[in-house]
Design a protein around this motif. Structure first.
Motif, PDB file in Angstrom:
ATOM      1  N   GLU A 103       0.831  -1.197   0.000  1.00  0.00           N
ATOM      2  CA  GLU A 103       0.000   0.000   0.000  1.00  0.00           C
ATOM      3  C   GLU A 103       0.870   1.253   0.000  1.00  0.00           C
ATOM      4  O   GLU A 103       2.075   1.195   0.211  1.00  0.00           O
ATOM      5  CB  GLU A 103      -0.930  -0.008   1.225  1.00  0.00           C
ATOM      6  N   GLU A 104       0.197   2.389  -0.194  1.00  0.00           N
ATOM      7  CA  GLU A 104       0.916   3.669  -0.289  1.00  0.00           C
ATOM      8  C   GLU A 104       1.693   3.972   0.989  1.00  0.00           C
ATOM      9  O   GLU A 104       2.844   4.416   0.946  1.00  0.00           O
ATOM     10  CB  GLU A 104      -0.082   4.793  -0.578  1.00  0.00           C
ATOM     11  N   GLU A 105       1.098   3.745   2.141  1.00  0.00           N
ATOM     12  CA  GLU A 105       1.768   4.023   3.411  1.00  0.00           C
ATOM     13  C   GLU A 105       3.004   3.140   3.595  1.00  0.00           C
ATOM     14  O   GLU A 105       4.036   3.599   4.094  1.00  0.00           O
ATOM     15  CB  GLU A 105       0.794   3.810   4.571  1.00  0.00           C
ATOM     16  N   GLN A 106       2.895   1.902   3.167  1.00  0.00           N
ATOM     17  CA  GLN A 106       4.039   1.000   3.280  1.00  0.00           C
ATOM     18  C   GLN A 106       5.184   1.451   2.380  1.00  0.00           C
ATOM     19  O   GLN A 106       6.361   1.364   2.758  1.00  0.00           O
ATOM     20  CB  GLN A 106       3.599  -0.423   2.929  1.00  0.00           C
ATOM     21  N   ARG A 107       4.845   1.952   1.206  1.00  0.00           N
ATOM     22  CA  ARG A 107       5.886   2.448   0.296  1.00  0.00           C
ATOM     23  C   ARG A 107       6.535   3.719   0.845  1.00  0.00           C
ATOM     24  O   ARG A 107       7.719   3.960   0.636  1.00  0.00           O
ATOM     25  CB  ARG A 107       5.288   2.704  -1.081  1.00  0.00           C
ATOM     26  N   GLU A 108       5.735   4.520   1.529  1.00  0.00           N
ATOM     27  CA  GLU A 108       6.320   5.706   2.165  1.00  0.00           C
ATOM     28  C   GLU A 108       7.325   5.302   3.248  1.00  0.00           C
ATOM     29  O   GLU A 108       8.355   5.953   3.424  1.00  0.00           O
ATOM     30  CB  GLU A 108       5.215   6.579   2.743  1.00  0.00           C
ATOM     31  N   ASN A 109       7.022   4.246   3.961  1.00  0.00           N
ATOM     32  CA  ASN A 109       7.967   3.735   4.960  1.00  0.00           C
ATOM     33  C   ASN A 109       9.258   3.240   4.286  1.00  0.00           C
ATOM     34  O   ASN A 109      10.361   3.435   4.799  1.00  0.00           O
ATOM     35  CB  ASN A 109       7.340   2.607   5.764  1.00  0.00           C
ATOM     36  N   MET A 110       9.065   2.603   3.130  1.00  0.00           N
ATOM     37  CA  MET A 110      10.240   2.175   2.370  1.00  0.00           C
ATOM     38  C   MET A 110      11.060   3.382   1.931  1.00  0.00           C
ATOM     39  O   MET A 110      12.300   3.380   1.990  1.00  0.00           O
ATOM     40  CB  MET A 110       9.803   1.379   1.130  1.00  0.00           C
ATOM     41  N   ALA A 111      10.364   4.428   1.490  1.00  0.00           N
ATOM     42  CA  ALA A 111      11.054   5.633   1.038  1.00  0.00           C
ATOM     43  C   ALA A 111      11.838   6.273   2.180  1.00  0.00           C
ATOM     44  O   ALA A 111      12.949   6.792   1.978  1.00  0.00           O
ATOM     45  CB  ALA A 111      10.044   6.630   0.468  1.00  0.00           C
ATOM     46  N   GLU A 112      11.262   6.237   3.377  1.00  0.00           N
ATOM     47  CA  GLU A 112      11.962   6.776   4.539  1.00  0.00           C
ATOM     48  C   GLU A 112      13.255   6.004   4.793  1.00  0.00           C
ATOM     49  O   GLU A 112      14.305   6.596   5.100  1.00  0.00           O
ATOM     50  CB  GLU A 112      11.059   6.717   5.765  1.00  0.00           C
ATOM     51  N   GLU A 113      13.208   4.686   4.652  1.00  0.00           N
ATOM     52  CA  GLU A 113      14.424   3.889   4.827  1.00  0.00           C
ATOM     53  C   GLU A 113      15.435   4.207   3.737  1.00  0.00           C
ATOM     54  O   GLU A 113      16.650   4.283   3.992  1.00  0.00           O
ATOM     55  CB  GLU A 113      14.094   2.397   4.822  1.00  0.00           C
ATOM     56  N   VAL A 114      14.953   4.409   2.508  1.00  0.00           N
ATOM     57  CA  VAL A 114      15.841   4.766   1.404  1.00  0.00           C
ATOM     58  C   VAL A 114      16.563   6.077   1.707  1.00  0.00           C
ATOM     59  O   VAL A 114      17.766   6.219   1.463  1.00  0.00           O
ATOM     60  CB  VAL A 114      15.053   4.862   0.085  1.00  0.00           C
ATOM     61  N   ASP A 115      15.832   7.054   2.254  1.00  0.00           N
ATOM     62  CA  ASP A 115      16.451   8.337   2.611  1.00  0.00           C
ATOM     63  C   ASP A 115      17.541   8.146   3.653  1.00  0.00           C
ATOM     64  O   ASP A 115      18.611   8.781   3.590  1.00  0.00           O
ATOM     65  CB  ASP A 115      15.383   9.309   3.123  1.00  0.00           C
ATOM     66  N   GLN A 116      17.265   7.292   4.635  1.00  0.00           N
ATOM     67  CA  GLN A 116      18.272   7.040   5.669  1.00  0.00           C
ATOM     68  C   GLN A 116      19.501   6.330   5.088  1.00  0.00           C
ATOM     69  O   GLN A 116      20.631   6.617   5.468  1.00  0.00           O
ATOM     70  CB  GLN A 116      17.650   6.200   6.794  1.00  0.00           C
ATOM     71  N   LEU A 117      19.255   5.433   4.162  1.00  0.00           N
ATOM     72  CA  LEU A 117      20.370   4.731   3.518  1.00  0.00           C
ATOM     73  C   LEU A 117      21.196   5.691   2.680  1.00  0.00           C
ATOM     74  O   LEU A 117      22.433   5.583   2.627  1.00  0.00           O
ATOM     75  CB  LEU A 117      19.842   3.588   2.649  1.00  0.00           C
ATOM     76  N   ARG A 118      20.532   6.641   2.031  1.00  0.00           N
ATOM     77  CA  ARG A 118      21.273   7.648   1.264  1.00  0.00           C
ATOM     78  C   ARG A 118      22.154   8.489   2.179  1.00  0.00           C
ATOM     79  O   ARG A 118      23.299   8.806   1.847  1.00  0.00           O
ATOM     80  CB  ARG A 118      20.296   8.546   0.498  1.00  0.00           C
ATOM     81  N   SER A 119      21.616   8.860   3.361  1.00  0.00           N
ATOM     82  CA  SER A 119      22.408   9.641   4.319  1.00  0.00           C
ATOM     83  C   SER A 119      23.611   8.832   4.808  1.00  0.00           C
ATOM     84  O   SER A 119      24.710   9.372   4.980  1.00  0.00           O
ATOM     85  CB  SER A 119      21.527  10.049   5.506  1.00  0.00           C
ATOM     86  N   HIS A 120      23.399   7.536   5.021  1.00  0.00           N
ATOM     87  CA  HIS A 120      24.504   6.675   5.450  1.00  0.00           C
ATOM     88  C   HIS A 120      25.564   6.576   4.352  1.00  0.00           C
ATOM     89  O   HIS A 120      26.777   6.612   4.631  1.00  0.00           O
ATOM     90  CB  HIS A 120      23.988   5.293   5.808  1.00  0.00           C
ATOM     91  N   LEU A 121      25.116   6.486   3.108  1.00  0.00           N
ATOM     92  CA  LEU A 121      26.053   6.432   1.984  1.00  0.00           C
ATOM     93  C   LEU A 121      26.840   7.741   1.877  1.00  0.00           C
ATOM     94  O   LEU A 121      28.034   7.736   1.543  1.00  0.00           O
ATOM     95  CB  LEU A 121      25.291   6.169   0.688  1.00  0.00           C
ATOM     96  N   GLU A 122      26.180   8.839   2.190  1.00  0.00           N
ATOM     97  CA  GLU A 122      26.867  10.138   2.196  1.00  0.00           C
ATOM     98  C   GLU A 122      27.963  10.152   3.263  1.00  0.00           C
ATOM     99  O   GLU A 122      29.070  10.655   3.031  1.00  0.00           O
ATOM    100  CB  GLU A 122      25.865  11.253   2.448  1.00  0.00           C
ATOM    101  N   ASP A 123      27.655   9.594   4.435  1.00  0.00           N
ATOM    102  CA  ASP A 123      28.668   9.515   5.500  1.00  0.00           C
ATOM    103  C   ASP A 123      29.862   8.668   5.060  1.00  0.00           C
ATOM    104  O   ASP A 123      31.018   9.004   5.343  1.00  0.00           O
ATOM    105  CB  ASP A 123      28.055   8.918   6.771  1.00  0.00           C
ATOM    106  N   LEU A 124      29.572   7.570   4.360  1.00  0.00           N
ATOM    107  CA  LEU A 124      30.660   6.714   3.868  1.00  0.00           C
ATOM    108  C   LEU A 124      31.501   7.456   2.836  1.00  0.00           C
ATOM    109  O   LEU A 124      32.729   7.310   2.800  1.00  0.00           O
ATOM    110  CB  LEU A 124      30.084   5.433   3.258  1.00  0.00           C
TER     111      LEU A 124
END
Length: 304
Positions: A103-124
């Motif tokens: 569902e849409e809400e579940q995909r938004e949760n996925m998107a939130e994790e993607v954003d966090q992963l992008r921030s982690h990649l930036e730190d790396l």
């Protein structure tokens, strides 16, 4: 030529002095373990010793340089390994997101994790070792801003662009042997270029705003491309690490050879020194005994 009492006394004292010098030389060799203790003892040995010491000193410096090389390469490989974990997780999310059952809400949760992963990649991407940035080429201090201060090379904006681009892609080289320099860093354009952050940002936006399963599934191939870039960067780094290991083995052999040559040139043969010292002591005692006999009695001896 008439030999006088004074001549006998003078020659005897001179020979005794020379004998003392020989005794002193052997005692110095025995106590220090070295053939010579000053250049005047044997200029040839001294000159060779200086050359051998220079060889050992150079090898030891190159070994210290290799420590810095390993520091750069090991930390770079570790950062790329963690970045690969991020990409693998992003791929898993892309596979899940392409499934129409979410569902849409579940995909938004996925998107939130993607954003966090992008921030982690930036730190790396902003990883540092010894206060030097690993993924900014020769610009190891960072990116200079308008005020003259230095900022991290990666400062990702909301749209996925890098505010501090372009980065420095010049290689960082460290000398590991005479005239032989090795690149120790990973070229940032091989993996941590702007497109990886833009693609992850677009992927996040697609999860947040889109319902097109096919469009989300397209990011599986996009992420696979970045995974391949990561593997290629690590493969290139691994090849250079193998070369460094060969250089390190050669330096170890050179150090052993140089120290062996230096030892043969400078170190005294203790058994031979002891034999020479013992022989010189016997000669010295004989000289003292002979000197006492050849010096004639004085007038006082006749008046007794």
């Amino acid at each position: 030529m008439r030999v006088t009492q004074g001549m006998l006394s003078h020659n005897s004292l001179r020979n005794l002095s020379n004998s003392y010098q020989s005794l002193g030389k052997y005692m110095d060799q025995l106590s220090t373990g070295k053939k010579i203790n000053r250049p005047s003892d044997d200029p040839v040995v001294a000159m060779k010793g200086m050359n051998y010491r220079s060889m050992v000193s150079n090898v030891e410096q190159y070994e210290r340089n290799l420590g810095e090389v390993h520091n750069w390469m090991d930390n770079s490989d570790n950062a790329l390994d963690k970045a690969n974990d991020v990409l693998e997780r992003l791929r898993e999310i892309a596979v899940q997101g392409a499934n129409g059952t979410y569902e849409e809400e579940q995909r938004e949760n996925m998107a939130e994790e993607v954003d966090q992963l992008r921030s982690h990649l930036e730190d790396l991407a902003n990883s540092k070792v010894n206060n030097k940035y690993l993924f900014n080429g020769a610009g190891t201090t960072g990116v200079e801003n308008a005020t003259g201060d230095y900022e991290p090379p990666y400062e990702i904006a909301a749209d996925g662009s890098n505010n501090n681009a372009p980065n420095n892609n010049d290689p960082v080289r460290i000398e590991v042997s005479d005239g032989n320099k090795v690149q120790v860093n990973v070229n940032p354009s091989e993996f941590f270029d702007t497109s990886i952050f833009t693609d992850i940002t677009n992927f996040s936006n697609e999860l947040k705003n889109g319902t097109d399963d096919e469009a989300i599934g397209d990011y599986i191939g996009v992420i696979d491309t970045h995974i391949d870039n990561n593997v290629n960067a690590r493969a290139d780094l691994g090849a250079r690490q193998s070369r460094v290991e060969l250089v390190e083995n050669r330096l170890t052999q050179q150090q052993v050879t140089a120290k062996d040559m230096m030892s043969k040139n400078e170190d005294a043969d203790i058994e031979e020194v002891i034999m020479n010292l013992t022989s010189q002591e016997s000669i010295h005692r004989a000289a003292l005994s002979a000197g006492a006999r050849i010096i004639q009695p004085s007038l006082l001896d006749f008046l007794r």
